[in-house]
Design a protein around this motif. Structure first.
Motif, mmCIF file in Angstrom:
data_model
loop_
_atom_site.group_PDB
_atom_site.id
_atom_site.type_symbol
_atom_site.label_atom_id
_atom_site.label_comp_id
_atom_site.label_asym_id
_atom_site.label_seq_id
_atom_site.Cartn_x
_atom_site.Cartn_y
_atom_site.Cartn_z
ATOM 1 N N VAL A 1 0.760 -1.272 0.129
ATOM 2 C CA VAL A 1 -0.001 0.045 0.031
ATOM 3 C C VAL A 1 0.957 1.277 0.113
ATOM 4 O O VAL A 1 0.710 2.328 -0.595
ATOM 5 N N LEU A 2 1.836 1.199 0.965
ATOM 6 C CA LEU A 2 2.888 2.479 0.920
ATOM 7 C C LEU A 2 3.562 2.611 -0.482
ATOM 8 O O LEU A 2 3.632 3.694 -0.945
ATOM 9 N N ALA A 3 3.983 1.785 -1.073
ATOM 10 C CA ALA A 3 4.912 1.548 -2.331
ATOM 11 C C ALA A 3 3.724 2.372 -3.378
ATOM 12 O O ALA A 3 4.307 3.251 -4.053
ATOM 13 N N LEU A 4 2.502 1.936 -3.441
ATOM 14 C CA LEU A 4 1.795 2.568 -4.430
ATOM 15 C C LEU A 4 1.233 3.919 -4.055
ATOM 16 O O LEU A 4 1.128 4.683 -4.991
ATOM 17 N N SER A 5 0.985 4.264 -2.666
ATOM 18 C CA SER A 5 0.707 5.662 -2.425
ATOM 19 C C SER A 5 1.988 6.464 -2.484
ATOM 20 O O SER A 5 1.676 7.624 -3.026
ATOM 21 N N ASP A 6 3.153 6.203 -2.493
ATOM 22 C CA ASP A 6 4.332 6.860 -2.681
ATOM 23 C C ASP A 6 4.398 6.927 -4.429
ATOM 24 O O ASP A 6 4.909 8.072 -4.571
ATOM 25 N N HIS A 7 4.138 6.243 -5.223
ATOM 26 C CA HIS A 7 4.294 6.525 -6.494
ATOM 27 C C HIS A 7 2.871 6.106 -7.224
ATOM 28 O O HIS A 7 2.715 5.064 -7.774
ATOM 29 N N PRO A 8 1.826 6.854 -7.069
ATOM 30 C CA PRO A 8 0.734 6.417 -7.838
ATOM 31 C C PRO A 8 0.422 6.307 -9.257
ATOM 32 O O PRO A 8 -0.443 5.613 -9.575
ATOM 33 N N ALA A 9 1.528 6.566 -9.840
ATOM 34 C CA ALA A 9 1.609 6.440 -11.519
ATOM 35 C C ALA A 9 1.677 4.787 -11.462
ATOM 36 O O ALA A 9 0.951 4.353 -12.532
ATOM 37 N N GLU B 1 0.747 -3.597 -15.753
ATOM 38 C CA GLU B 1 1.808 -4.510 -14.901
ATOM 39 C C GLU B 1 1.541 -4.405 -13.310
ATOM 40 O O GLU B 1 2.159 -5.781 -12.854
ATOM 41 N N THR B 2 1.263 -3.571 -13.039
ATOM 42 C CA THR B 2 1.026 -3.409 -11.357
ATOM 43 C C THR B 2 0.209 -4.592 -10.795
ATOM 44 O O THR B 2 0.476 -5.131 -9.654
ATOM 45 N N SER B 3 -0.906 -5.065 -11.615
ATOM 46 C CA SER B 3 -1.714 -5.953 -10.857
ATOM 47 C C SER B 3 -1.010 -7.165 -11.061
ATOM 48 O O SER B 3 -1.283 -8.312 -10.222
ATOM 49 N N SER C 1 -4.129 -4.669 -2.045
ATOM 50 C CA SER C 1 -3.484 -3.679 -1.774
ATOM 51 C C SER C 1 -3.506 -2.184 -2.763
ATOM 52 O O SER C 1 -3.527 -1.179 -2.333
ATOM 53 N N ILE C 2 -4.154 -2.739 -3.916
ATOM 54 C CA ILE C 2 -4.232 -1.639 -4.807
ATOM 55 C C ILE C 2 -5.359 -0.878 -4.508
ATOM 56 O O ILE C 2 -5.591 0.225 -4.497
ATOM 57 N N ALA C 3 -6.605 -1.749 -4.110
ATOM 58 C CA ALA C 3 -7.829 -1.027 -3.731
ATOM 59 C C ALA C 3 -7.711 -0.209 -2.549
ATOM 60 O O ALA C 3 -8.148 1.084 -2.737
ATOM 61 N N ARG C 4 -6.856 -0.664 -1.778
ATOM 62 C CA ARG C 4 -6.653 0.202 -0.437
ATOM 63 C C ARG C 4 -5.989 1.375 -0.671
ATOM 64 O O ARG C 4 -6.072 2.573 -0.371
ATOM 65 N N ALA C 5 -4.818 1.441 -1.599
ATOM 66 C CA ALA C 5 -4.145 2.582 -2.037
ATOM 67 C C ALA C 5 -4.909 3.579 -2.765
ATOM 68 O O ALA C 5 -5.071 4.659 -2.407
ATOM 69 N N GLN C 6 -5.689 3.118 -3.522
ATOM 70 C CA GLN C 6 -6.743 3.981 -4.267
ATOM 71 C C GLN C 6 -7.536 4.343 -3.479
ATOM 72 O O GLN C 6 -7.705 5.938 -3.489
ATOM 73 N N GLY D 1 -11.717 -12.494 4.308
ATOM 74 C CA GLY D 1 -12.453 -12.229 3.126
ATOM 75 C C GLY D 1 -11.349 -11.477 2.053
ATOM 76 O O GLY D 1 -11.607 -11.459 1.046
ATOM 77 N N ASP D 2 -10.748 -10.659 2.532
ATOM 78 C CA ASP D 2 -9.871 -9.643 1.818
ATOM 79 C C ASP D 2 -8.806 -10.632 1.131
ATOM 80 O O ASP D 2 -8.333 -11.631 1.801
#
Lengths: 486, 480
Positions: A74-82, A88-90, A97-102, A357-358
């Motif tokens: 989550v942190l990596a995605l939040s730091d680099h939202p691009a 490829e990110t998925s 983690s993608i959903a939570r970052a979003q 469930g997550d």
């Protein structure tokens, strides 16, 4: 260097409160250890051990503990939202983690993680934390009561600054205590009013002792403003029983004290017969609301099973204060603008981790439980080893990350310490370091009943290192006693 | 039983402290925003909040450091360029266990070394990494230094007026005395050494020991860039008056004119040679929050100490150790800022492009805003030579001042509140920074997006000219 006598800033002319304060966790023994570590690098084989093991500080990831994967995703995605725009990110990141970052990014104005946030922290993250507190306690929490800080320590400093007007203001602190409290009180010009935890009863907290120390302080003209309780305890590791907590709440309410509840080890519990209860939960369950008890509850991302010390994240939940006092707390927080965003995000993840469930839930649970079970095993192994040493008794570490054994030092050792101009436990700790490479903090850094000696050792070295540490420690202790036997 | 903690029983210093940047105007703006009004926040130097995009390379590096398991994944090259991957590995190696471990309380030694190398390249003089402390933002460093210096209310700190109110807030919090020295607005906010000498003499006559002098270069809120001659005179002054110079240089990358490039106080100190270079005590501050980086939310900064004795440095280290360590991601941002991609690196071209675009746009916006303010009735504005702000003088008519008095507000506060309610532009009144008696200003940033600037300036002009129209005393109202 400028002629120190006349230069504007010298040790003689700096703030005396700075000179007075001390912080043993990173004090003299650590400096010495760093020197020895350098020596090992430049001159390998020159010492009776080949590595320094830092057991002085609760810094799990420096000793090999791995971070929780989901949190870091989550942190990596939040730091680099691009990254969120790339297909490829998925492949590399879990779907939740993608959903939570979003979700987190959409709660940040403009998705700008590089912007100063609201001085209390991003609202959406405080909402998540409030939900987490409510789920933990069964009583509601308010996002506006939460102040996200760079670790829990700045929040402690804020309250000390607010509460201490002069040396005539006192703060009740447990002895032994985590020396942030003594240092902060000294820095802010107040007086530490000690209350002694009872080693014989597993570091029990007696209300009679609180009362005695309070009255003693008041008789000396000190206005006691607050009571610090560390639960689970540091360095002592005890987890308070519910009854005890109720007595403490009553005590604060009756005596007009602010309750400062350091609860940073709330997720480090190693015994089945004890449970963490937040002081807020206890107070609310007694029927006490906002009107009845000013309470500041501290939590941190540095401990638990997450151990994210380097991120500097935490919060204080401030309840029971008037709006005019809260405005002042806000104002002081605003001078520093805000705490770091990465730490804020982590705090919201810690208080609101993956649920059943997550997608990441199972791996998250495996990582979490793996770490906690290992901590419990290491606590037990070290506790048993210490209790096997001659003249050493060690209370159980019910929680937190430390062992705080008492060492009965022979007279000759105490004399040798005096000659070396060191406190006896510092002398012991230094000898331990020089023989084994293990760094511990002398008990005098935390406070102890005069004439007793302790040291604080963390339970954090990786499990496979523990047997070697135990055997070296045992060998050292035997030889130390033999050297100074009466 | 009196309440355990009520307003009356709070530390007086806390009550006296003011920090206007997030004070009354900001709180009112936040209220209005909640009610649905569109607000343009120009109260704080917060570039990313106004649409400036983060530079790509540092974000790639830090993301990889956050999730080191990515480095082991064969597909990582699909998402990250090779130099970002290499750099992430480099920083992870410098840490004591990744981003999640407390570092040395002064900051990661390897990053401090990079900062030292940057300073040496910039100034031409070597520096010791042991005298560089990384902090959670430059503000923390400023507060630590002021806390070390101030013993009691008889200790004075020379602070420019107008100033960034961190200084006044910290001095009040720590119980010291602020000794103001006024910048000359008519002379482009330059230093007036006569005024400074008068200020220090006046303070001393009141029994104040003046310990330190703050200089903000480029200036905040005033934006002026000091000349080399200015800085030389400052250093000589500090030498003669026995003051430690606190050089806030956080805007050193934000320069919008070519006549006066940034020169660090340290460089000039060493250029001046003995005895000054060994005697004058200097603390220099820098940050990742400003420049063209604008990474405010990371809370990354450092201070560098020159000519402080080892014992003093030890005490400052001790205080830093109580907070354990500055946040590690912020430290890595600092490392990247002082050690950015070089020509030949894969990411260099993009990095240069992004940086240049931001700098060129800031320069343009500095002009648009200055010119825009100068085209308004009763508004005079010095050019923003550096930093991120515009600090126009608003010549308020007498009736506006009276109206403010009746409303119980400072005149510039009233003006700014009305500006906010009419246009949604959230500024900070000049009284928050200090100004000469009877002279009013407001501070805004030059950060709104370039394409929004013309509309914002028009909106301001419309409000201002109508305000002046309303409060000026020209039509037929006779006092005789």
């Amino acid at each position: 260097m400028g002629s120190d006598a006349t230069a504007p800033v010298t040790v003689e002319s700096i703030n005396p409160k700075v000179l007075k304060c001390e912080y043993a966790v990173r004090g003299e023994i650590v400096t010495h250890a760093q020197r020895l570590q350098q020596q090992l690098q430049t001159n390998p084989g020159s010492l009776p051990f080949d590595e320094i093991i830092y057991c002085n500080i609760g810094n799990p990831q420096s000793l090999g503990q791995q971070p929780i994967t989901f949190f870091r995703e989550v942190l990596a995605l939040s730091d680099h939202p691009a990254l969120l725009e790339k297909p490829e990110t998925s492949i590399l990141f879990s779907s939740d983690s993608i959903a939570r970052a979003q979700q987190i990014l959409s709660s940040i104005p403009g998705k700008a993680t590089g912007a100063y946030s609201h001085s209390q922290g991003i609202k959406g993250l405080r909402d998540a934390i409030a939900e987490g507190i409510a789920a933990r306690d069964g009583f509601p929490a308010n996002a506006d009561d939460i102040f996200l800080t760079d670790g829990a320590s700045p929040g402690v400093h804020n309250m000390m600054q607010l509460l201490l007007r002069s040396e005539s203001d006192g703060i009740l602190c447990p002895i032994p205590q985590y020396p942030l409290y003594s240092a902060s009180i000294a820095l802010h010009g107040g007086t530490l009013v000690p209350y002694y935890l009872d080693e014989a009863t597993g570091w029990g907290l007696e209300i009679s002792e609180l009362k005695k120390q309070l009255e003693d302080a008041r008789s000396k003209g000190i206005t006691v403003r607050a009571l610090v309780v560390i639960n689970p305890g540091n360095p002592t590791g005890q987890v308070l029983a519910e009854e005890n907590q109720k007595q403490i709440v009553e005590f604060c309410k009756n005596e007009g004290l602010v309750l400062l509840a350091d609860e940073v080890y709330q997720e480090n519990i190693y015994v089945d017969d004890k449970k963490f209860n937040s002081f807020k939960k206890i107070a609310r369950s007694m029927g006490y609301g906002e009107e009845d008890l000013p309470l500041v509850s501290y939590q941190s991302i540095s401990k638990g099973y997450y151990g994210e010390c380097g991120k500097r994240g935490g919060y204080m939940e401030v309840t029971g204060f008037s709006s005019s006092v809260r405005e002042q707390i806000y104002k002081v927080a605003s001078v520093n603008l805000c705490s770091n965003i990465s730490g804020q995000i982590l705090a919201s993840l810690v208080m609101n981790p993956p649920k059943l469930g997550d997608a990441s839930y199972e791996s998250y649970v495996a990582e979490r439980d793996g770490i906690l079970k290992s901590l419990a095993r290491r606590a037990k192994a070290l506790e048993d080893a210490l209790n096997n040493l001659e003249g050493v008794t060690c209370n159980k570490a019910e929680g937190a990350m430390y062992l705080f054994p008492q060492v009965r030092l022979p007279e000759k050792a105490i004399e040798a310490a005096k000659e070396a101009k060191k406190a006896p436990d510092a002398f012991y700790a230094l000898s331990l370091l020089e023989s084994t490479g293990v760094v511990v903090v002398p008990g005098s850094g935390f406070g102890q009943v005069p004439g007793t000696y302790h040291f604080r050792c963390t339970i954090l070295p990786q499990e496979d290192k523990i047997p070697a540490i135990i055997s070296r420690l045992t060998a050292f202790h035997e030889s130390f006693l033999n050297k100074y036997r009466d | 039983m009196a309440k355990a903690l009520d307003y009356e029983s709070l530390n007086e210093n806390v009550k006296k402290t003011a920090y206007a940047v997030r004070g009354e105007l900001y709180l009112r703006a936040s209220e209005l925003q909640k009610e649905g009004k569109k607000i343009i926040f120009t109260n704080v130097g917060n570039p990313h909040a106004l649409g400036q995009k983060p530079l790509t390379f540092p974000r790639q590096v830090v993301a990889l450091c956050q999730a080191p398991f990515l480095l082991d994944d064969p597909n990582v090259g699909l998402l990250f360029p090779a130099d970002a991957i290499a750099r992430a590995k480099h920083y992870l190696q410098l840490t004591s266990g990744g981003l999640g471990a407390y570092s040395d309380s002064r900051g990661i030694p390897g990053v401090r070394k990079e900062v030292a190398e940057f300073i040496e390249r910039r100034d031409g003089y070597p520096t010791d990494p042991e005298l560089i402390f990384l902090t959670d933002g430059a503000s923390k460093g400023v507060m630590q230094m002021l806390n070390a210096i101030i013993r009691n209310e008889n200790d004075g700190i020379l602070v420019p007026v107008p100033q960034y109110p961190l200084y006044s807030a910290a001095i009040t919090l720590y119980g010291g005395s602020l000794v103001p020295y006024y910048l000359e607005e008519e002379a482009n906010w330059s230093l007036d050494f006569n005024n400074i000498r008068q200020s220090i003499a006046s303070a001393r006559s009141k029994g104040i020991t003046v310990r330190a002098m703050v200089i903000i270069n480029p200036g905040n809120p005033t934006g002026q860039c000091l000349s080399e001659a200015n800085i030389r005179e400052l250093l000589r002054f500090c030498f003669l008056e026995n003051l430690v110079l606190l050089a806030d240089e956080v805007y050193q990358q934000n320069i919008y004119q070519d006549e006066r490039p940034f020169i660090s106080a340290r460089k000039i100190l060493f250029d001046m040679g003995p005895p000054l270079n060994k005697e004058v005590q200097l603390v220099s501050f820098h940050t990742v929050s400003k420049g063209y980086w604008g990474e405010c939310g990371q809370r990354g900064g450092y201070f560098e100490m020159t000519n402080l004795s080892p014992k003093t440095v030890d005490e400052i280290y001790k205080v830093a150790s109580i907070s354990l360590s500055p946040n590690v991601p912020g430290q890595i941002f600092m490392g990247l800022m002082v050690n950015p991609p070089k020509p030949g690196d894969i990411s260099y071209f993009k990095f240069e492009q992004e940086s240049k675009a931001i700098m060129e746009s800031l320069r343009k916006r500095a002009h648009i805003m200055t010119d825009g303010f100068n085209s308004c009735r009763n508004v005079v504005c010095n050019f923003t030579e550096g930093a991120m702000y515009s600090f126009p003088q608003i010549r308020l008519p007498a009736r506006a001042i009276e109206a403010a008095k009746s409303a119980g507000k400072a005149p510039d506060v009233l003006y700014c509140l009305k500006l906010l309610e009419a246009t949604g532009i959230s500024t900070v009144p000049g009284s928050g920074f200090g100004q000469k008696e009877g002279v009013f200003h407001l501070r805004t940033t030059i950060l709104p997006a370039e394409e929004d600037m013309p509309a914002i300036m028009e909106s301001f002009k419309k409000f201002n000219d109508a305000f002046m129209e309303e409060y000026e005393d020209y039509r037929g109202y006779s006092r005789m």
